[in-house]
Design a protein around this motif. Structure first.
Motif, mmCIF file in Angstrom:
data_model
loop_
_atom_site.group_PDB
_atom_site.id
_atom_site.type_symbol
_atom_site.label_atom_id
_atom_site.label_comp_id
_atom_site.label_asym_id
_atom_site.label_seq_id
_atom_site.Cartn_x
_atom_site.Cartn_y
_atom_site.Cartn_z
ATOM 1 N N ASP A 185 0.395 0.758 11.445
ATOM 2 C CA ASP A 185 -0.157 1.335 10.222
ATOM 3 C C ASP A 185 -1.655 1.087 10.187
ATOM 4 O O ASP A 185 -2.124 -0.029 10.487
ATOM 5 C CB ASP A 185 0.489 0.716 8.980
ATOM 6 N N THR A 208 -10.631 4.282 7.222
ATOM 7 C CA THR A 208 -12.006 4.169 6.733
ATOM 8 C C THR A 208 -12.769 5.474 6.943
ATOM 9 O O THR A 208 -13.648 5.814 6.142
ATOM 10 C CB THR A 208 -12.760 3.033 7.439
ATOM 11 N N TYR A 266 0.830 -1.202 0.000
ATOM 12 C CA TYR A 266 0.000 0.000 0.000
ATOM 13 C C TYR A 266 0.867 1.256 0.000
ATOM 14 O O TYR A 266 2.028 1.239 0.410
ATOM 15 C CB TYR A 266 -0.953 0.030 1.206
ATOM 16 N N HIS A 298 -12.206 1.666 1.593
ATOM 17 C CA HIS A 298 -11.856 0.835 2.734
ATOM 18 C C HIS A 298 -13.011 0.625 3.722
ATOM 19 O O HIS A 298 -12.944 -0.282 4.553
ATOM 20 C CB HIS A 298 -10.698 1.469 3.520
ATOM 21 N N ASP A 352 -5.435 7.510 2.585
ATOM 22 C CA ASP A 352 -5.715 6.075 2.568
ATOM 23 C C ASP A 352 -5.123 5.344 3.769
ATOM 24 O O ASP A 352 -5.706 4.370 4.260
ATOM 25 C CB ASP A 352 -5.171 5.446 1.283
ATOM 26 N N TYR A 353 -3.933 5.790 4.217
ATOM 27 C CA TYR A 353 -3.244 5.105 5.314
ATOM 28 C C TYR A 353 -2.606 6.122 6.248
ATOM 29 O O TYR A 353 -2.307 7.248 5.858
ATOM 30 C CB TYR A 353 -2.159 4.154 4.773
ATOM 31 N N VAL A 377 -3.349 -2.547 9.905
ATOM 32 C CA VAL A 377 -2.893 -3.459 8.854
ATOM 33 C C VAL A 377 -1.429 -3.868 9.032
ATOM 34 O O VAL A 377 -0.958 -4.789 8.372
ATOM 35 C CB VAL A 377 -3.087 -2.856 7.448
ATOM 36 N N GLN A 431 -5.238 1.419 7.943
ATOM 37 C CA GLN A 431 -5.978 1.621 6.697
ATOM 38 C C GLN A 431 -7.210 2.449 7.053
ATOM 39 O O GLN A 431 -8.092 2.007 7.786
ATOM 40 C CB GLN A 431 -6.389 0.272 6.109
#
Length: 363
Positions: free
Chosen positions: A40, A44, A6, A360, A142-143, A78, A42
């Motif tokens: 880390d 949402t 990612y 996500h 996104d992350y 993640v 992810q």
């Protein structure tokens, strides 16, 4: 999920025009290298906070562009470092608020007392620099990567869209209410019933305050604020002689207003003897002038409050589950972040905005 699976990308402010809805989606240029104490996430969901706009337009000082804002982050773990001590594993639903790091040294007065937000070596979740020279990037993305100490498990009883704005907006009100004795026997006023202030009304009532008063300029919010549980509402623009009529009626006032033109001396009139006024809103220039006799005559206190430390955020989340507290949320797709910040600045949300990363959110 391996690190190479990612990319760290998000909505970046490249200059002051970003606050006008001109953020650009791109990769983070100086992402912090992963350490074994990191997690880390992810992403949402990410709440929108007033500090996002202040930062995008360099309102509180020069912003280190490019900058990705957002510090009310909820998502899925993640990657969990081998030295993480918290009971967090890959797949857990977790969140991060407005702080990503502090020195955490035993000899640090602030960190050793559980006051991490006041650590002189703290790193904010966006627009800041880590000790290794890398940058902190926020949750319009996104992350997100964060030290484990500032990552929290989200209780099952709170939907992610509601949990996100609690991680800054919620704790910014819960902390000063709890720290200044809000509870049975207290009369509490919340100045500025917007995204922050609506949390103040919800939490003050849930904490058991005898009488909760919402205070805003216009009368248009009165019905909403009473539905939130307030016992009374004051419109400073429309209620004639409001400061005189409500003088010496409140034990504690939390002010979320960020205007240098707010009627601060009139707010102070509302305090009872030995009352407390706590300012959480941060104007970009200065607070209004104050007269010392506003404090001396009644022996009142004037103070400030920031976010709360991780342990208190966790306490707040569990309290919200216990008391079934439901913030008023408007959801926008992450893809529409530019529209969302324009609507936020225009005062359209009732009363917080949560960005939903649809890539996500259903994972």
């Amino acid at each position: 999920m391996a690190a190479q699976d990612y990319k760290f990308e998000g909505w970046m402010g490249l200059d002051k025009s970003a606050a006008d809805g001109k953020m650009v989606w791109q990769e983070f240029p100086k992402q912090k290298p992963f350490e074994e104490t990191d997690i880390d996430i992810q992403i949402t969901h990410c709440g929108i906070c007033g500090s996002d706009l202040h930062t995008l337009r360099s309102g509180w000082g020069p912003t280190p562009y490019p900058c990705c804002v957002g510090h009310e982050i909820v998502g899925k773990a993640v990657r969990v470092g081998s030295k993480v001590k918290k009971n967090i594993k890959v797949g857990d639903r977790v969140g991060v608020g407005a702080q990503n790091l502090s020195c955490l040294k035993p000899e640090c007065y602030e960190c050793s007392n559980g006051w991490e937000p006041h650590c002189q070596h703290g790193v904010t979740t966006f627009g800041d620099t880590f000790p290794d020279g890398s940058n902190s990037y926020g949750g319009y993305a996104d992350y997100h990567r964060c030290h484990e100490h500032f990552v929290l498990k989200i209780p099952d009883g709170i939907p992610s869209a509601e949990a996100a704005p609690m991680l800054c907006g919620g704790i910014t009100l819960y902390s000063p209410l709890k720290n200044n004795g809000c509870g049975p026997g207290k009369r509490v006023g919340i100045v500025g019933v917007g995204g922050l202030g609506h949390f103040g009304v919800l939490f003050a009532k849930a904490l058991g305050a005898d009488h909760v008063v919402g205070i805003s300029r216009k009368a248009e919010k009165k019905e909403d604020v009473l539905k939130m549980g307030a016992d009374e509402y004051i419109s400073t623009d429309e209620d004639k002689d409001w400061a005189k009529h409500h003088a010496r009626s409140l034990d504690l006032i939390i002010s979320t207003v960020s205007s240098p033109n707010m009627p601060l001396m009139e707010y102070l009139q509302l305090l009872r003897t030995k009352g407390t006024f706590i300012q959480v809103g941060a104007p970009e220039d200065k607070l209004p002038d104050m007269n010392a006799f506003a404090f001396i005559a009644k022996g009142v206190k004037f103070g400030g409050s920031a976010i709360g430390p991780p342990w208190q955020i966790e306490e707040m989340l569990n309290f919200a589950v216990e008391k079934k507290i439901k913030p008023w949320i408007n959801e926008y797709p992450m893809d529409e972040a530019n529209k969302a910040i324009i609507d936020f600045e225009a005062g359209k949300p009732r009363y917080r905005i949560t960005l939903v990363n649809k890539k996500h959110a259903d994972v």
